[in-house]
Write an enzyme that holds these catalytic residues in place. Structure first.
Site, mmCIF file in Angstrom:
data_model
loop_
_atom_site.group_PDB
_atom_site.id
_atom_site.type_symbol
_atom_site.label_atom_id
_atom_site.label_comp_id
_atom_site.label_asym_id
_atom_site.label_seq_id
_atom_site.Cartn_x
_atom_site.Cartn_y
_atom_site.Cartn_z
ATOM 1 N N GLU A 11 -6.592 6.760 10.030
ATOM 2 C CA GLU A 11 -5.963 6.665 11.353
ATOM 3 C C GLU A 11 -5.803 8.016 12.028
ATOM 4 O O GLU A 11 -5.440 8.999 11.393
ATOM 5 C CB GLU A 11 -4.548 6.080 11.204
ATOM 6 N N CYS B 1 6.522 3.246 3.149
ATOM 7 C CA CYS B 1 5.381 3.742 3.921
ATOM 8 C C CYS B 1 4.133 2.900 3.666
ATOM 9 O O CYS B 1 3.768 2.658 2.504
ATOM 10 C CB CYS B 1 5.135 5.205 3.532
ATOM 11 N N CYS C 145 -2.148 13.196 16.095
ATOM 12 C CA CYS C 145 -1.577 13.046 14.753
ATOM 13 C C CYS C 145 -2.731 12.672 13.831
ATOM 14 O O CYS C 145 -3.413 11.681 14.067
ATOM 15 C CB CYS C 145 -0.514 11.957 14.784
ATOM 16 N N CYS D 17 -2.532 7.453 -0.182
ATOM 17 C CA CYS D 17 -1.637 8.547 -0.574
ATOM 18 C C CYS D 17 -1.113 8.273 -1.973
ATOM 19 O O CYS D 17 -0.812 7.132 -2.312
ATOM 20 C CB CYS D 17 -0.469 8.664 0.409
ATOM 21 N N CYS E 215 2.835 5.439 10.083
ATOM 22 C CA CYS E 215 1.737 5.976 9.292
ATOM 23 C C CYS E 215 1.096 4.903 8.419
ATOM 24 O O CYS E 215 1.765 4.236 7.647
ATOM 25 C CB CYS E 215 2.397 7.097 8.485
ATOM 26 N N CYS F 181 5.754 6.523 -1.458
ATOM 27 C CA CYS F 181 7.047 6.259 -0.801
ATOM 28 C C CYS F 181 7.134 4.763 -0.475
ATOM 29 O O CYS F 181 6.196 4.194 0.098
ATOM 30 C CB CYS F 181 7.187 7.096 0.470
HETATM 31 N N1 SAH Z 1 2.909 12.690 3.751
HETATM 32 C C1 SAH Z 1 3.589 13.443 4.727
HETATM 33 C C2 SAH Z 1 3.043 13.250 6.133
HETATM 34 C C3 SAH Z 1 2.686 11.844 6.555
HETATM 35 S S1 SAH Z 1 4.006 10.713 6.777
HETATM 36 C C4 SAH Z 1 5.081 13.161 4.699
HETATM 37 O O1 SAH Z 1 5.470 12.199 4.061
HETATM 38 O O2 SAH Z 1 5.817 13.940 5.281
HETATM 39 C C5 SAH Z 1 4.774 11.276 8.280
HETATM 40 C C6 SAH Z 1 6.225 10.866 8.415
HETATM 41 O O3 SAH Z 1 6.329 9.439 8.642
HETATM 42 C C7 SAH Z 1 7.080 11.158 7.167
HETATM 43 O O4 SAH Z 1 8.285 11.768 7.542
HETATM 44 C C8 SAH Z 1 7.302 9.781 6.606
HETATM 45 O O5 SAH Z 1 8.455 9.736 5.811
HETATM 46 C C9 SAH Z 1 7.389 8.931 7.852
HETATM 47 N N2 SAH Z 1 7.190 7.497 7.624
HETATM 48 C C10 SAH Z 1 6.326 6.902 6.783
HETATM 49 N N3 SAH Z 1 6.428 5.559 6.855
HETATM 50 C C11 SAH Z 1 7.379 5.300 7.773
HETATM 51 C C12 SAH Z 1 7.948 4.091 8.293
HETATM 52 N N4 SAH Z 1 7.552 2.903 7.866
HETATM 53 N N5 SAH Z 1 8.916 4.201 9.227
HETATM 54 C C13 SAH Z 1 9.327 5.415 9.669
HETATM 55 N N6 SAH Z 1 8.842 6.582 9.227
HETATM 56 C C14 SAH Z 1 7.877 6.531 8.274
HETATM 57 FE FE1 SF4 Z 2 2.422 9.628 1.418
HETATM 58 FE FE2 SF4 Z 2 3.545 7.980 3.166
HETATM 59 FE FE3 SF4 Z 2 5.076 9.254 1.384
HETATM 60 FE FE4 SF4 Z 2 3.939 10.629 3.412
HETATM 61 S S1 SF4 Z 2 5.485 9.003 3.593
HETATM 62 S S2 SF4 Z 2 3.995 11.182 1.221
HETATM 63 S S3 SF4 Z 2 2.011 9.482 3.613
HETATM 64 S S4 SF4 Z 2 3.487 7.732 0.895
#
Ligand code: SAH
Ligand code: SF4
Length: 356
Positions: A97, A124, A110, A117, A342, A121
């Protein structure tokens, strides 16, 4: 497998061009075509000098070199027209994306750094997919070039800001990301200012320390989401590898070494991390750090049943942090109707495919 011309920094491209018997000036022309003009097909440039045209035609057709110009497999715009989201298809059919957020006159792209990944998390959509592979520098640069072409095609001047907040963990793919950044910041090409670029990490401690030691001039964003080891480990499995205590120590060292502020991200999840007590814990944890805190309402994903905080909980949270002396903003949600979070567009597309 051919090598990609988009993987190369200016100096590397010049070396290749000179090794092929061309003049250094030809490297300048090719760089200008690929990265300043952002042309998807450099051979379409009419004023290419014959030796350069001949070489380029030859190497692209004999498979020694290729270009990273990924086709678009999905292109969606939010109903307010402010967010444009693309799925780009890599040569091995992986889809990633890229998003353009267009505020008037200053567009932000972005970009993704990995397919999937490894950090897992729980909230995510990318984390829920698991890790597929790292992206090469050229595959990262290609997203910025695609965004640049798209902004210009819509009458905009070009990209001004860039955030590494798409799919993947940038500091888990450190070398490719830093090479891509060298290419993207080159003043002869895309020329995006380092101060207009943010690299977001879940907290890969060695990567943060390396950015400081190498004096990388980009903004650093750290995804925090919890202020105790136990709570953070539940949301972010990577906290077991790099505990919160080590992460905060690395942030203090980054502040001290670079004199740069760190942008902490906190995704607000109702009843999980959005109480006034949580806000007070953040203030305690970040005491003395030069920190800005971004509060982000959770985007719901299929694999996680948490929900976003209420506006009033978010406002109280915000106020506590401000009163504690931290600059703090609640991020507006952009393009929620194009699966804004994301990895969510790719996830939504796979669901549609399964349903079809
Ligand atoms: N891996 C890196 C960058 C990509 S994610 C990181 O985690 O920082 C970018 C941001 O989107 C991160 O702060 C992540 O915690 C947030 N994010 C991911 N999934 C999300 C969701 N479902 N709702 C809100 N924020 C989210
Ligand atoms: Fe990976 Fe998503 Fe966690 Fe960022 S928020 S580190 S993209 S799993």
């Amino acid at each position: 497998m051919p090598r990609s011309l988009h993987d190369l920094t200016f100096d590397q491209l010049r070396e290749e061009i000179v090794a092929a018997g061309l003049r250094p000036a030809h490297a300048g022309t090719l760089w200008n075509t690929l990265h300043f003009k952002a042309m998807a097909d450099p051979l379409a440039r009419e004023d290419l000098l014959p030796p350069l045209r001949k070489w380029l035609t030859q190497v692209l057709s004999d498979g020694s070199w290729m270009l990273d110009v990924p086709p678009v497999s999905l292109d969606t715009a939010s109903s307010d027209g402010l967010t444009h989201k693309f799925l780009l298809r890599m040569a091995d059919a992986q889809e990633i994306e890229t998003v353009i957020m267009g505020y008037t006159g200053r567009h932000t792209a972005c970009v993704s750094t990995q397919a999937g990944c490894a950090m897992g998390c729980v909230f995510c959509a990318t984390g829920q997919m698991g890790f597929v592979r790292h992206l090469r520098p050229g595959e990262i640069v290609a997203q910025v070039l695609h965004a640049q072409r798209s902004v210009r095609a819509n009458g905009g001047k070009g990209l001004r800001n860039l955030v590494f907040m798409g799919m993947g963990e940038p500091l888990h793919n450190y070398d490719a990301v830093m090479t891509a950044l060298d290419i993207i910041c080159d003043t002869r090409g895309l020329n995006i200012g380092p101060s207009k670029i943010s690299v977001s990490t879940v907290g890969v401690v060695p990567g943060i320390l390396r950015m400081a030691a190498e004096k990388r001039p980009y903004n650093l964003a750290v995804s925090l989401h919890a202020a105790t080891e136990e709570e953070r480990a539940k949301l972010i499995p990577a906290n077991q590898r790099w505990p919160l205590s080590d992460l905060i120590a690395a942030c203090r060292s980054y502040n001290a070494q670079t004199g740069r502020r760190i942008f902490f991200a906190w995704t607000l999840i109702q009843g999980v991390n959005d109480t006034p007590e949580h806000a007070r814990l953040i203030a305690e944890l970040l005491q003395g750090l030069d920190a800005h805190i971004n509060l982000i309402p959770l985007n719901q994903t299929d694999g996680y049943d948490g929900s976003e905080s209420s506006d009033s909980a978010a406002d109280i949270f915000h106020r506590i942090l401000q009163d504690a002396g931290f600059p703090c903003t609640i991020r507006q949600r952009r393009g929620i109707d194009v699966a804004a979070g994301c990895g969510q567009l790719k996830a939504a597309k796979s669901v549609r495919r399964k349903a079809a």
